[in-house]
Design an enzyme around this catalytic site. Structure first.
Site, PDB file in Angstrom:
ATOM      1  N   GLU A 184       9.765   1.723 -16.776  1.00 56.74           N
ATOM      2  CA  GLU A 184       8.715   1.612 -15.774  1.00 56.74           C
ATOM      3  C   GLU A 184       8.801   2.834 -14.879  1.00 56.74           C
ATOM      4  O   GLU A 184       9.894   3.272 -14.520  1.00 56.74           O
ATOM      5  CB  GLU A 184       8.906   0.339 -14.931  1.00 56.74           C
ATOM      6  N   GLU A 189       5.541   3.672  -4.058  1.00 60.02           N
ATOM      7  CA  GLU A 189       5.414   2.348  -3.472  1.00 60.02           C
ATOM      8  C   GLU A 189       5.943   2.420  -2.050  1.00 60.02           C
ATOM      9  O   GLU A 189       6.738   3.299  -1.698  1.00 60.02           O
ATOM     10  CB  GLU A 189       6.139   1.283  -4.291  1.00 60.02           C
TER      11      GLU A 189
END
Length: 337
Positions: A184, A189
């Site tokens: 991933e 974020e």
């Protein structure tokens, strides 16, 4: 201004997976924290250096382009006990004044307890779950995916305790197995932006993260993450970028490199190939989660219900790929000017 570097510790990383999709929730293991090296500004993908625009969305239409994006619909919570249901409603994702606006609302909803790809194998594929918030998660899965490239997103992030916007990527096919063996990529974020933070510049939380998830199947998965202070005002748009080439990834914010990770900084239990699992095509995801492990364990803790709705605004998404025939040395350089 020198960026503030935060070292990840195991405690705040428990459940720190808004962007990730484990088969079930659980803790993650940190194997390394990358050191920040300031390298200057002005990095951009220039055509004369071999970069060609391969895909983009300027959000100039009246509605979200269904040929480019799908919208996930579920109340799973991302494997992190997040508190939102994702919907395909225009109340949660729409085009407004040339921008994609993902809106999280304080709005109870009941929907599928699992994401679509997990329902077929579930004991009760029709199970439902009720959550106190709604939001949206847009994906290019099945529509566009890339192996290597320069991915760039200009966005303005929401603020408040419990907010968790993310720009990230998952493998189009799980070539090395389910999460996290096939990897991933978290381009950006952030959690709890704008909340009280004694050690933060200006006394407010302004940290962004760039992270890789990899290794073995949960709970033996690993991560490699860098945290830095977001430059400039939280009330402005900023540009978040990832330059992904064979055996190397570079993270930028507003044209400044803040992290570099290379083969050897990641691995997969499925093979000894040094570039794996980040040698396969990945699709792009844009979402706004509310609550979950990472935001609720940091800052003021939990989720504040003040200030809703929360908006994650995206001005554009652009993906360039390298034309090595144009690049003078056979590899597209990162410095653009």
């Amino acid at each position: 201004m020198k960026s503030r570097l935060l070292s990840l510790t195991l405690a705040p990383a428990i459940g720190a997976l808004a962007a990730c999709s484990p088969e079930e929730p659980g803790p993650v293991k940190i194997i390394e924290t990358v050191t920040l090296n300031e390298t200057g500004t002005g990095y951009a993908p220039l055509s004369e250096n071999g970069w060609t625009l391969a895909w983009s969305d300027e959000f100039s239409g009246e509605a979200i382009d269904g040929d480019k994006w799908g919208l996930d619909v579920d109340c799973w919570g991302g494997g992190n006990q997040e508190r939102q249901c994702y919907t395909d409603s225009t109340e949660n994702a729409s085009i407004v004044d040339g921008k994609l606006v993902i809106t999280a609302r304080k709005q109870e909803m009941t929907g599928p307890a699992l994401p679509a790809h997990m329902r077929a194998a579930a004991e009760d594929p029709d199970a439902t779950q009720t959550k106190p918030f709604t939001s949206a998660r847009l994906v290019t899965r099945g529509k566009a995916a890339w192996k290597y490239g320069w991915i760039e997103v200009r966005a303005k992030l929401p603020q408040g305790q419990g907010t968790w916007p993310a720009i990230w990527m998952l493998p189009e096919t799980n070539a090395y197995g389910t999460w996290a063996r096939s990897g991933e990529i978290d381009i950006m974020e952030a959690v709890n932006l704008g909340t009280e933070c004694a050690e933060c510049p200006g006394g407010k939380e302004n940290t962004i993260l760039g992270t890789l998830h990899f290794g073995d199947l949960w709970p033996n998965n690993s991560l490699n993450s860098t945290e830095v202070a977001q430059p400039g005002s939280l009330d402005d748009f900023h540009t978040y970028s990832l330059i992904w080439s064979e055996g190397k990834m570079t993270w930028l914010v507003d044209g400044t490199i803040f992290a570099v990770k290379e083969a050897g900084d990641w691995s997969t239990a499925a093979t000894d190939e040094p570039n794996a699992p980040f040698d396969q095509a990945f699709h792009l995801i844009l979402n706004l989660a509310i609550g979950g492990g990472l935001p609720e364990e940091r800052g003021l803790k939990g989720v504040s219900e003040e200030g809703f709705p929360k908006e994650f605004e995206i001005d554009y998404v652009r993906v360039w790929q390298c034309d090595t025939e144009v690049a003078s040395d056979g590899a597209c350089p990162t410095e653009g000017g």
